[in-house]
Design a protein around this motif. Sequence first.
Motif, mmCIF file in Angstrom:
data_model
loop_
_atom_site.group_PDB
_atom_site.id
_atom_site.type_symbol
_atom_site.label_atom_id
_atom_site.label_comp_id
_atom_site.label_asym_id
_atom_site.label_seq_id
_atom_site.Cartn_x
_atom_site.Cartn_y
_atom_site.Cartn_z
ATOM 1 N N ALA A 142 0.840 -1.209 0.000
ATOM 2 C CA ALA A 142 0.000 0.000 0.000
ATOM 3 C C ALA A 142 0.875 1.260 0.000
ATOM 4 C CB ALA A 142 -0.925 -0.006 1.209
ATOM 5 N N ARG A 143 2.008 1.195 0.705
ATOM 6 C CA ARG A 143 2.893 2.377 0.776
ATOM 7 C C ARG A 143 3.426 2.754 -0.607
ATOM 8 N NH1 ARG A 143 8.029 3.655 0.656
ATOM 9 N NH2 ARG A 143 8.833 1.533 0.530
ATOM 10 N N VAL A 144 3.850 1.747 -1.393
ATOM 11 C CA VAL A 144 4.470 2.060 -2.691
ATOM 12 C C VAL A 144 3.444 2.264 -3.813
ATOM 13 C CG1 VAL A 144 6.620 0.901 -2.081
ATOM 14 C CG2 VAL A 144 4.883 -0.372 -3.362
ATOM 15 N N LEU A 145 2.153 2.090 -3.473
ATOM 16 C CA LEU A 145 1.083 2.221 -4.471
ATOM 17 C C LEU A 145 0.598 3.672 -4.555
ATOM 18 C CD1 LEU A 145 -0.894 0.580 -6.323
ATOM 19 C CD2 LEU A 145 -2.418 0.437 -4.332
ATOM 20 N N ARG A 146 0.398 4.138 -5.787
ATOM 21 C CA ARG A 146 -0.132 5.489 -5.968
ATOM 22 C C ARG A 146 -1.620 5.521 -5.622
ATOM 23 N NH1 ARG A 146 2.525 6.542 -11.982
ATOM 24 N NH2 ARG A 146 4.678 6.619 -11.257
ATOM 25 N N PRO A 147 -2.115 6.632 -5.121
ATOM 26 C CA PRO A 147 -3.563 6.757 -4.908
ATOM 27 C C PRO A 147 -4.301 6.489 -6.219
ATOM 28 C CG PRO A 147 -2.393 8.588 -3.898
ATOM 29 C CD PRO A 147 -1.373 7.835 -4.711
ATOM 30 N N GLY A 148 -5.386 5.757 -6.162
ATOM 31 C CA GLY A 148 -6.131 5.393 -7.365
ATOM 32 C C GLY A 148 -5.650 4.084 -7.964
ATOM 33 N N GLY A 149 -4.505 3.568 -7.489
ATOM 34 C CA GLY A 149 -3.965 2.309 -8.016
ATOM 35 C C GLY A 149 -4.522 1.090 -7.283
ATOM 36 N N GLU A 150 -4.141 -0.087 -7.770
ATOM 37 C CA GLU A 150 -4.673 -1.330 -7.194
ATOM 38 C C GLU A 150 -3.579 -2.296 -6.772
ATOM 39 O OE1 GLU A 150 -8.897 -1.884 -9.582
ATOM 40 O OE2 GLU A 150 -7.478 -3.541 -9.556
ATOM 41 N N ILE A 151 -3.844 -2.985 -5.663
ATOM 42 C CA ILE A 151 -3.074 -4.166 -5.279
ATOM 43 C C ILE A 151 -3.839 -5.367 -5.833
ATOM 44 C CG2 ILE A 151 -2.349 -5.606 -3.340
ATOM 45 C CD1 ILE A 151 -2.161 -3.088 -1.625
ATOM 46 N N VAL A 152 -3.133 -6.241 -6.553
ATOM 47 C CA VAL A 152 -3.770 -7.438 -7.114
ATOM 48 C C VAL A 152 -3.086 -8.667 -6.510
ATOM 49 C CG1 VAL A 152 -4.279 -8.713 -9.221
ATOM 50 C CG2 VAL A 152 -4.247 -6.203 -9.276
#
Length: 240
Positions: A142-152
Amino acid sequence: MSEARNYFRDVETLDNGNVEAAYARWAPIYDLTFDVLLKPGRRAAAAAASGARGPILDVGVGTGLELPLFSRHTQVVGVDLSEPMLRRAAQRVRRERLDQVAGLVKMDATRMAFPDATFACVVAPYMLTVVPEPQAVLDELARVLRPGGEIVLVNHVSGKDDAVALFEAWLDRHMAPKLGWRPQFPWSIIGDWIDRNPQMKLVERRPLAPFGLFTLTRIERVSAERNECAKSAPLELALA
Ligand SMILES: C[S@@+](CC[C@H](N)C(=O)[O-])C[C@H]1O[C@@H](n2cnc3c(N)ncnc32)[C@H](O)[C@@H]1O
């Protein structure tokens, strides 16, 4: 005691040392054993990531079996704890000329060297069940993910209290360090983590072939501004 607390009570059954040792043993026979069996999940993860409007991080990339499944128009960085697995991934990238792969790096998924909000999508196929602290990994994804992005995520999720679940619990206690993964994985590991993180929203939870043994989970990092990732900058990282 809750399912998730039960799981963490047994966490000493697996640590990074025995995960690395296990994958050094698996590396030479990994593709032969797991290529076809786990392909539906890899395809589903790559398809879910195909809409990403920016760089994709593949965590626990292993021997890189999913790398050819990402579109040539994407930019993918793979990380893994195991050097023998990464070496095979690097050979695959060269052999199959996978231009979409921007880099392969040895990293622990609980402490990655990327700045906050680097990636438009983070995929982790068949990874979460092999780490001692899956919720610490989710924090880091979650930390390295941009807002609006997804973890799959793609991984096995245990059923409840049936014969298979009991067998998984037995395997978990006796075999996890040798196997290098935990056969028992209650949904609450992911579910409780989402509940604790208001910026994360479950988008999809879908059983996959073979026999619904694995589950695709898509979790969005909610953006204050919708589609913020669409405007995000390309990846600028110094990778080996
Ligand atoms: C079951 S394999 C999955 C490989 C690949 N994603 C696939 O679909 O075939 C799990 C991978 O996660 C890696 N791994 C385990 N713990 C890790 C950690 N803490 N950080 C990064 N990678 C890790 C292992 O080395 C292994 O290569």
